[in-house]
Scaffold this motif. Structure first.
Motif, mmCIF file in Angstrom:
data_model
loop_
_atom_site.group_PDB
_atom_site.id
_atom_site.type_symbol
_atom_site.label_atom_id
_atom_site.label_comp_id
_atom_site.label_asym_id
_atom_site.label_seq_id
_atom_site.Cartn_x
_atom_site.Cartn_y
_atom_site.Cartn_z
ATOM 1 N N ARG A 326 40.277 49.787 45.058
ATOM 2 C CA ARG A 326 40.550 49.822 46.509
ATOM 3 C C ARG A 326 39.280 50.131 47.300
ATOM 4 O O ARG A 326 38.978 49.486 48.304
ATOM 5 N N ILE A 327 38.542 51.121 46.797
ATOM 6 C CA ILE A 327 37.304 51.510 47.499
ATOM 7 C C ILE A 327 36.330 50.331 47.552
ATOM 8 O O ILE A 327 35.740 50.030 48.586
ATOM 9 N N ILE A 328 36.186 49.644 46.429
ATOM 10 C CA ILE A 328 35.232 48.526 46.376
ATOM 11 C C ILE A 328 35.708 47.387 47.276
ATOM 12 O O ILE A 328 34.940 46.855 48.087
ATOM 13 N N ALA A 329 36.996 47.028 47.154
ATOM 14 C CA ALA A 329 37.503 45.896 47.931
ATOM 15 C C ALA A 329 37.395 46.184 49.433
ATOM 16 O O ALA A 329 36.915 45.344 50.205
ATOM 17 N N GLU A 330 37.793 47.388 49.828
ATOM 18 C CA GLU A 330 37.724 47.714 51.266
ATOM 19 C C GLU A 330 36.281 47.779 51.744
ATOM 20 O O GLU A 330 35.940 47.307 52.834
ATOM 21 N N GLY A 331 35.428 48.345 50.911
ATOM 22 C CA GLY A 331 34.008 48.458 51.268
ATOM 23 C C GLY A 331 33.383 47.085 51.462
ATOM 24 O O GLY A 331 32.625 46.863 52.403
ATOM 25 N N LEU A 332 33.696 46.163 50.554
ATOM 26 C CA LEU A 332 33.112 44.825 50.664
ATOM 27 C C LEU A 332 33.655 44.102 51.894
ATOM 28 O O LEU A 332 32.919 43.403 52.584
ATOM 29 N N ARG A 333 34.936 44.298 52.160
ATOM 30 C CA ARG A 333 35.514 43.689 53.378
ATOM 31 C C ARG A 333 34.798 44.235 54.609
ATOM 32 O O ARG A 333 34.446 43.492 55.519
ATOM 33 N N GLY A 334 34.577 45.546 54.581
ATOM 34 C CA GLY A 334 33.868 46.191 55.691
ATOM 35 C C GLY A 334 32.463 45.626 55.857
ATOM 36 O O GLY A 334 31.897 45.651 56.947
ATOM 37 N N ALA A 335 31.890 45.130 54.759
ATOM 38 C CA ALA A 335 30.541 44.539 54.821
ATOM 39 C C ALA A 335 30.623 43.071 55.226
ATOM 40 O O ALA A 335 29.623 42.360 55.189
ATOM 41 N N GLY A 336 31.825 42.615 55.570
ATOM 42 C CA GLY A 336 31.983 41.255 56.078
ATOM 43 C C GLY A 336 32.175 40.202 54.990
ATOM 44 O O GLY A 336 32.095 39.005 55.268
ATOM 45 N N LEU A 337 32.444 40.636 53.769
ATOM 46 C CA LEU A 337 32.613 39.656 52.683
ATOM 47 C C LEU A 337 34.071 39.215 52.571
ATOM 48 O O LEU A 337 34.989 39.927 53.003
ATOM 49 N N GLU A 338 34.242 38.037 51.970
ATOM 50 C CA GLU A 338 35.591 37.474 51.763
ATOM 51 C C GLU A 338 36.046 37.888 50.360
ATOM 52 O O GLU A 338 35.543 37.387 49.367
ATOM 53 N N VAL A 339 37.022 38.823 50.325
ATOM 54 C CA VAL A 339 37.310 39.538 49.081
ATOM 55 C C VAL A 339 38.709 39.217 48.553
ATOM 56 O O VAL A 339 39.674 39.155 49.321
ATOM 57 N N TYR A 340 38.809 39.057 47.233
ATOM 58 C CA TYR A 340 40.096 38.780 46.571
ATOM 59 C C TYR A 340 40.274 39.739 45.391
ATOM 60 O O TYR A 340 39.322 40.374 44.949
ATOM 61 N N GLY A 341 41.484 39.755 44.844
ATOM 62 C CA GLY A 341 41.755 40.572 43.660
ATOM 63 C C GLY A 341 41.804 42.054 43.996
ATOM 64 O O GLY A 341 41.931 42.441 45.164
ATOM 65 N N GLY A 342 41.731 42.891 42.939
ATOM 66 C CA GLY A 342 41.663 44.339 43.152
ATOM 67 C C GLY A 342 42.982 44.988 43.513
ATOM 68 O O GLY A 342 43.024 46.181 43.775
ATOM 69 N N ARG A 343 44.101 44.222 43.516
ATOM 70 C CA ARG A 343 45.407 44.816 43.867
ATOM 71 C C ARG A 343 46.231 45.112 42.629
ATOM 72 O O ARG A 343 46.627 46.231 42.406
ATOM 73 N N ASN A 344 46.480 44.084 41.834
ATOM 74 C CA ASN A 344 47.222 44.270 40.575
ATOM 75 C C ASN A 344 46.289 43.980 39.403
ATOM 76 O O ASN A 344 46.731 43.560 38.337
ATOM 77 N N ASP A 397 30.286 55.899 41.112
ATOM 78 C CA ASP A 397 29.643 54.575 41.029
ATOM 79 C C ASP A 397 30.245 53.601 42.043
ATOM 80 O O ASP A 397 29.527 52.837 42.688
ATOM 81 N N ALA A 398 31.572 53.629 42.152
ATOM 82 C CA ALA A 398 32.238 52.717 43.087
ATOM 83 C C ALA A 398 31.765 53.009 44.510
ATOM 84 O O ALA A 398 31.424 52.104 45.277
ATOM 85 N N GLU A 399 31.715 54.307 44.858
ATOM 86 C CA GLU A 399 31.307 54.683 46.213
ATOM 87 C C GLU A 399 29.843 54.349 46.471
ATOM 88 O O GLU A 399 29.473 53.827 47.517
ATOM 89 N N GLU A 400 29.029 54.630 45.465
ATOM 90 C CA GLU A 400 27.588 54.371 45.610
ATOM 91 C C GLU A 400 27.310 52.864 45.747
ATOM 92 O O GLU A 400 26.492 52.450 46.578
ATOM 93 N N ALA A 401 28.007 52.064 44.942
ATOM 94 C CA ALA A 401 27.790 50.612 44.989
ATOM 95 C C ALA A 401 28.133 50.080 46.383
ATOM 96 O O ALA A 401 27.372 49.312 46.975
ATOM 97 N N VAL A 402 29.258 50.536 46.913
ATOM 98 C CA VAL A 402 29.685 50.062 48.228
ATOM 99 C C VAL A 402 28.682 50.495 49.300
ATOM 100 O O VAL A 402 28.267 49.696 50.144
ATOM 101 N N ALA A 403 28.251 51.758 49.226
ATOM 102 C CA ALA A 403 27.291 52.259 50.225
ATOM 103 C C ALA A 403 26.001 51.440 50.164
ATOM 104 O O ALA A 403 25.448 51.053 51.199
ATOM 105 N N ARG A 404 25.534 51.144 48.957
ATOM 106 C CA ARG A 404 24.272 50.387 48.835
ATOM 107 C C ARG A 404 24.431 48.962 49.340
ATOM 108 O O ARG A 404 23.546 48.431 49.997
ATOM 109 N N ILE A 405 25.570 48.358 49.015
ATOM 110 C CA ILE A 405 25.786 46.972 49.454
ATOM 111 C C ILE A 405 25.814 46.922 50.981
ATOM 112 O O ILE A 405 25.222 46.042 51.603
#
Ligand code: PLP
Length: 410
Positions: A326-344, A397-405
């Motif tokens: 969830r953190i990664i998917a939301e973070g990437l969306r917040g960065a303006g990316l078109e994101v799929y998966g990550g739900r089930n 790691d998930a939080e750090e990756a999103v912050a860096r991206i």
């Protein structure tokens, strides 16, 4: 010198994850001290559940005493584990399986690579595209395709493109195929199959006398109660489907090695003279020839997953990884990316920015953000222009990756 199996020469140059390792190593050598965040290879990072550790200790002690020592076990697994699998993974969902329909092995990778051995070289293989690369590679080595073209497409296979345009759900093949590899929840797209979608596949396989090789390695990540967890929840699937599962991503067994495959008694293949023959009997024979079963200790550890305590601990592991998703998917969306998966599913799949080729994006992500991911092109030609991150790192790691991206990717 003996001639080699020439089909190995038809394989693409490097296995996806070997190439990721090679590029990562080169980066580390050029940047000593770099702190990379690895959301690439899809290995789990959290320790084994306490119930599993306890079972390992106890079974190790059994090995230390002559009265409880175990040598060779049954080829297809101990009954104590097979019966837990039948009861918990299937019985609880209304699917009845006999223990002689379940075959325990050292991994989903070997099962999905080996199942094709049951079938004739001329069988036509259909593959979701993109998907776990082992299905294609194992069939190439068996001689079912000539080398891939520049886009990575093997001419011998029927590709079933899964892209954003079709919601990552492939349409049925427009020609006859014999073997259909389906992977749900999907690696790498994170797509899941509805009951109706699976029913269409089962109906197709029955109409075409085809066999579905259903890889449910990520079944435990399905949270939506409406979604099927096993293909055998679909009526008629026992005749046309083989299902594989793994303890790797469920209970953290990537280093322990344990998986299983279900080959129902009703599943049939055809001999040269046109008569039907049992795939269950063939697989039983194959396992008997090639395996003495996974270690007793590991099977005891796997059985501990089904205790009430084990179930709770496994659920906590999965919930933790899905929190990362969830953190990664939301973070990437917040960065303006078109994101799929990550739900089930524990994979987050997104379009590369500006339509960048996926290996170029791999390099850019590594150089600018020091984050490792997996380029979509490595999973099949339709994966080009997409990229995969996994939820299997730590929360940090998930939080750090999103912050860096968000901050470093210009
Ligand atoms: N099937 C799929 C779809 C996978 O993604 C993986 C591992 O990444 C496997 C099977 C292999 O799992 P195992 O660790 O059991 O070999």
């Amino acid at each position: 010198m003996p001639r080699i199996n020439e089909h190995f020469r038809s394989l693409r140059a490097a296995y996806l994850f070997a190439e990721i390792r090679r590029r990562t190593q080169a980066y580390r050598e050029a940047h000593p001290g770099a702190r990379l965040v690895n959301l690439g290879i899809g290995d789990v990072t959290q320790p084994l559940p306490a119930a599993v550790i306890r079972a390992l200790h106890e079974s190790t002690d059994e090995m230390a005493r002559a009265e409880t020592f175990k040598g060779y076990g049954p080829y297809a697994g101990y009954e104590f584990l097979l019966s837990e699998i039948a009861a918990h993974d299937f019985g609880a969902r209304g699917v009845r399986l006999g223990v002689d329909e379940i075959f325990v092995s050292d991994g989903g990778k070997s099962d999905s690579a080996n199942l094709q051995e049951l079938f004739a070289p001329e069988c036509v293989v259909a593959l979701m595209d993109p998907v776990y690369p082992v299905y294609a590679d194992s069939n190439v080595v068996a001689g079912r395709s000539a080398p891939a073209d520049e886009s990575g497409r093997y001419p011998g296979f029927v590709y079933l493109p899964c892209t954003a345009e079709n919601g990552f759900q492939p349409v049925l093949p427009s020609r006859h195929v014999d073997l259909i590899y389906l992977c749900y929840p999907n690696n790498p797209t994170g797509a899941v199959a509805t009951r109706e979608a699976l029913r269409r596949w089962v109906d197709y396989a029955r109409a075409e006398d085809a066999t579905i090789l259903f890889d449910a390695a990520y079944e435990a990540y399905v949270a939506d109660p409406e979604l099927p967890r096993s293909i055998y929840e679909i009526e008629g699937a026992r005749e046309v489907a083989i299902e594989s599962r793994s303890f790797s991503k469920t209970a953290g067994f990537t280093g322990m090695r344990l998986a299983y495959t279900v080959v129902p008694k009703e599943a049939r293949g055809r001999t040269a003279d046109g008569s039907a023959t049992s795939l269950n009997q063939l697989w039983t024979r194959r396992v008997g020839i090639k395996s003495n079963g996974p270690p007793y200790l590991i099977q005891k550890a796997a059985a501990a997953v089904y205790t009430p305590e084990g179930q709770k601990q496994v659920r906590a592991l999965i919930n933790g990884y899905m929190g990362n998703a969830r953190i990664i998917a939301e973070g990437l969306r917040g960065a303006g990316l078109e994101v799929y998966g990550g739900r089930n599913a524990p994979y987050i799949w997104f379009r590369t920015p500006g339509g960048l080729p996926s290996w170029d994006f791999f390099d850019r992500l590594l150089e600018q953000a020091e984050v490792l991911g997996a380029p979509g092109a490595g999973f099949g030609p339709s994966g080009e222009g997409y990229f995969r991150l996994t939820a299997f790192g730590s929360r940090a790691d998930a939080e750090e990756a999103v912050a860096r991206i968000r901050t470093r990717l210009g």
